[in-house]
Design a protein around this motif. Structure first.
Motif, PDB file in Angstrom:
ATOM      1  N   UNK A 187       4.186  -3.855 -16.105  1.00 44.03           N
ATOM      2  CA  UNK A 187       3.298  -4.544 -15.578  1.00 44.03           C
ATOM      3  C   UNK A 187       2.998  -5.077 -13.710  1.00 44.03           C
ATOM      4  N   UNK A 188       4.650  -4.890 -13.609  1.00 42.68           N
ATOM      5  CA  UNK A 188       4.032  -5.561 -12.646  1.00 42.68           C
ATOM      6  C   UNK A 188       4.150  -4.255 -11.838  1.00 42.68           C
ATOM      7  N   UNK A 189       4.661  -3.103 -12.309  1.00 43.27           N
ATOM      8  CA  UNK A 189       4.069  -1.623 -11.869  1.00 43.27           C
ATOM      9  C   UNK A 189       2.285  -1.616 -11.632  1.00 43.27           C
ATOM     10  N   UNK A 190       2.254  -1.433 -12.972  1.00 46.60           N
ATOM     11  CA  UNK A 190       1.271  -1.231 -12.380  1.00 46.60           C
ATOM     12  C   UNK A 190      -0.174  -1.768 -11.822  1.00 46.60           C
ATOM     13  N   UNK A 191      -0.222  -3.188 -11.424  1.00 44.25           N
ATOM     14  CA  UNK A 191      -0.598  -3.547 -10.327  1.00 44.25           C
ATOM     15  C   UNK A 191      -0.255  -3.654  -9.276  1.00 44.25           C
ATOM     16  N   UNK A 192       0.849  -3.192  -8.732  1.00 42.14           N
ATOM     17  CA  UNK A 192       1.264  -2.643  -7.135  1.00 42.14           C
ATOM     18  C   UNK A 192       0.438  -1.591  -7.431  1.00 42.14           C
ATOM     19  N   UNK A 193       0.380  -0.262  -8.212  1.00 40.68           N
ATOM     20  CA  UNK A 193      -0.305   0.979  -8.424  1.00 40.68           C
ATOM     21  C   UNK A 193      -1.775   0.193  -8.411  1.00 40.68           C
ATOM     22  N   UNK A 218      -3.004  -1.665  -7.106  1.00 39.91           N
ATOM     23  CA  UNK A 218      -3.113  -2.544  -5.237  1.00 39.91           C
ATOM     24  C   UNK A 218      -3.068  -0.897  -4.611  1.00 39.91           C
ATOM     25  N   UNK A 219      -2.398  -0.273  -4.907  1.00 42.36           N
ATOM     26  CA  UNK A 219      -2.193   1.117  -3.562  1.00 42.36           C
ATOM     27  C   UNK A 219      -3.824   1.667  -3.741  1.00 42.36           C
ATOM     28  N   UNK A 271      -9.286   3.016  -1.485  1.00 41.67           N
ATOM     29  CA  UNK A 271     -10.637   2.905  -1.445  1.00 41.67           C
ATOM     30  C   UNK A 271     -10.982   2.294  -0.472  1.00 41.67           C
ATOM     31  N   UNK A 272     -10.486   1.573   0.453  1.00 45.56           N
ATOM     32  CA  UNK A 272     -10.787   1.209   1.590  1.00 45.56           C
ATOM     33  C   UNK A 272     -10.766  -0.982   1.822  1.00 45.56           C
ATOM     34  N   UNK A 273      -9.952  -1.222   0.497  1.00 45.68           N
ATOM     35  CA  UNK A 273      -9.880  -2.962   0.195  1.00 45.68           C
ATOM     36  C   UNK A 273      -9.229  -3.133   0.984  1.00 45.68           C
ATOM     37  N   UNK A 274      -8.424  -4.198   1.441  1.00 48.09           N
ATOM     38  CA  UNK A 274      -7.461  -4.859   2.508  1.00 48.09           C
ATOM     39  C   UNK A 274      -6.626  -6.288   1.496  1.00 48.09           C
ATOM     40  N   UNK A 275      -5.516  -6.239   1.345  1.00 45.80           N
ATOM     41  CA  UNK A 275      -5.070  -7.859   1.116  1.00 45.80           C
ATOM     42  C   UNK A 275      -3.877  -8.385   2.085  1.00 45.80           C
ATOM     43  N   UNK A 276      -4.189  -9.453   1.297  1.00 48.52           N
ATOM     44  CA  UNK A 276      -3.037 -10.375   2.894  1.00 48.52           C
ATOM     45  C   UNK A 276      -2.229 -10.056   2.680  1.00 48.52           C
ATOM     46  N   UNK A 277      -1.101  -9.996   3.308  1.00 47.00           N
ATOM     47  CA  UNK A 277       0.371  -9.628   3.436  1.00 47.00           C
ATOM     48  C   UNK A 277       1.199  -8.556   2.584  1.00 47.00           C
ATOM     49  N   UNK A 332       2.634   0.341   2.590  1.00 48.17           N
ATOM     50  CA  UNK A 332       4.100   1.259   2.668  1.00 48.17           C
ATOM     51  C   UNK A 332       4.587  -0.111   1.986  1.00 48.17           C
ATOM     52  N   UNK A 333       4.300  -1.221   2.025  1.00 47.04           N
ATOM     53  CA  UNK A 333       4.740  -2.831   1.145  1.00 47.04           C
ATOM     54  C   UNK A 333       4.570  -2.782  -0.035  1.00 47.04           C
ATOM     55  N   UNK A 334       3.139  -1.897  -0.538  1.00 43.14           N
ATOM     56  CA  UNK A 334       2.731  -1.612  -1.982  1.00 43.14           C
ATOM     57  C   UNK A 334       3.007  -0.514  -2.515  1.00 43.14           C
ATOM     58  N   UNK A 335       4.045   0.397  -1.640  1.00 42.01           N
ATOM     59  CA  UNK A 335       4.996   1.766  -2.634  1.00 42.01           C
ATOM     60  C   UNK A 335       5.971   0.851  -2.341  1.00 42.01           C
ATOM     61  N   UNK A 336       6.686   0.337  -1.978  1.00 41.22           N
ATOM     62  CA  UNK A 336       7.474  -0.327  -2.528  1.00 41.22           C
ATOM     63  C   UNK A 336       7.812  -1.125  -3.043  1.00 41.22           C
TER      64      UNK A 336
END
Length: 169
Positions: free
Chosen positions: A115-121, A123-124, A129-135, A139-143
């Motif tokens: 489920x956590x992997x699905x979250x990061x995917x 957000x990627x 699609x042009x959205x942004x997420x503080x923090x 690179x960090x989401x892919x990692x």
């Protein structure tokens, strides 16, 4: 979260908050599992995974706060109550590495990390699609997505290494 209207932003924040709740319970389930396997290499692995997931949970909470979002107190109370129940280890009440309870515990851990992997995917995809997420950035989401896959493999390795013995007892 640039470029989002209020409703879109609220939907995304709710989604992130739900993952925060899942991570809160997940940390406690990993804690319970590490106690099940305490004194073994598997226990050390599960304790390390618990610490990693707790760190990711903290980063997610910081991101939510950086966006001006405060988690819903009722949801957080539910998360902490669920986490308390997880400490009781309802999947493996005997807290042993044998039998179906231990198997279900390991399967639940794999599901949580998936489920956590699905979250990061997700957000990627949104980042593309042009959205942004503080923090978070690409690179960090892919990692984090790669690390979630590795974490699943670590739990699966414990499950397969111990399955035959677990069901022999």
């Amino acid at each position: 979260m640039a470029g989002l209207d209020r409703a879109e932003k609220q939907q995304l924040l709710s989604y992130l908050e739900d993952h925060l709740l899942g991570a809160t319970g997940g940390v406690r389930l990993f804690e319970a599992a590490s106690k099940t396997w305490q004194g073994t290499a598997h226990g050390r692995t599960l304790a390390r995974l618990r610490d990693e997931i707790d760190g990711e949970r903290t980063t997610l909470l910081r991101s939510l706060r950086a966006q001006g979002h405060r988690p819903n107190p009722a949801k957080m109370t539910f998360a902490y109550l669920s986490a308390a129940a997880a400490r009781l280890n309802p999947l493996n009440v005997r807290r042993t590495g044998d039998g179906p309870g231990a198997q279900l515990e390991l399967e639940a851990l794999q599901s949580l990390v998936r489920g956590k992997e699905a979250l990061w995917e997700t957000l990627l995809v949104l980042l593309d699609a042009g959205w942004s997420f503080p923090g978070y950035d690409r690179e960090s989401l892919g990692r984090m997505a790669r690390r979630a896959r590795e974490q699943q493999q670590e739990v699966a390795a414990i499950m397969t290494a111990t399955a035959a013995e677990r069901f022999r007892r």
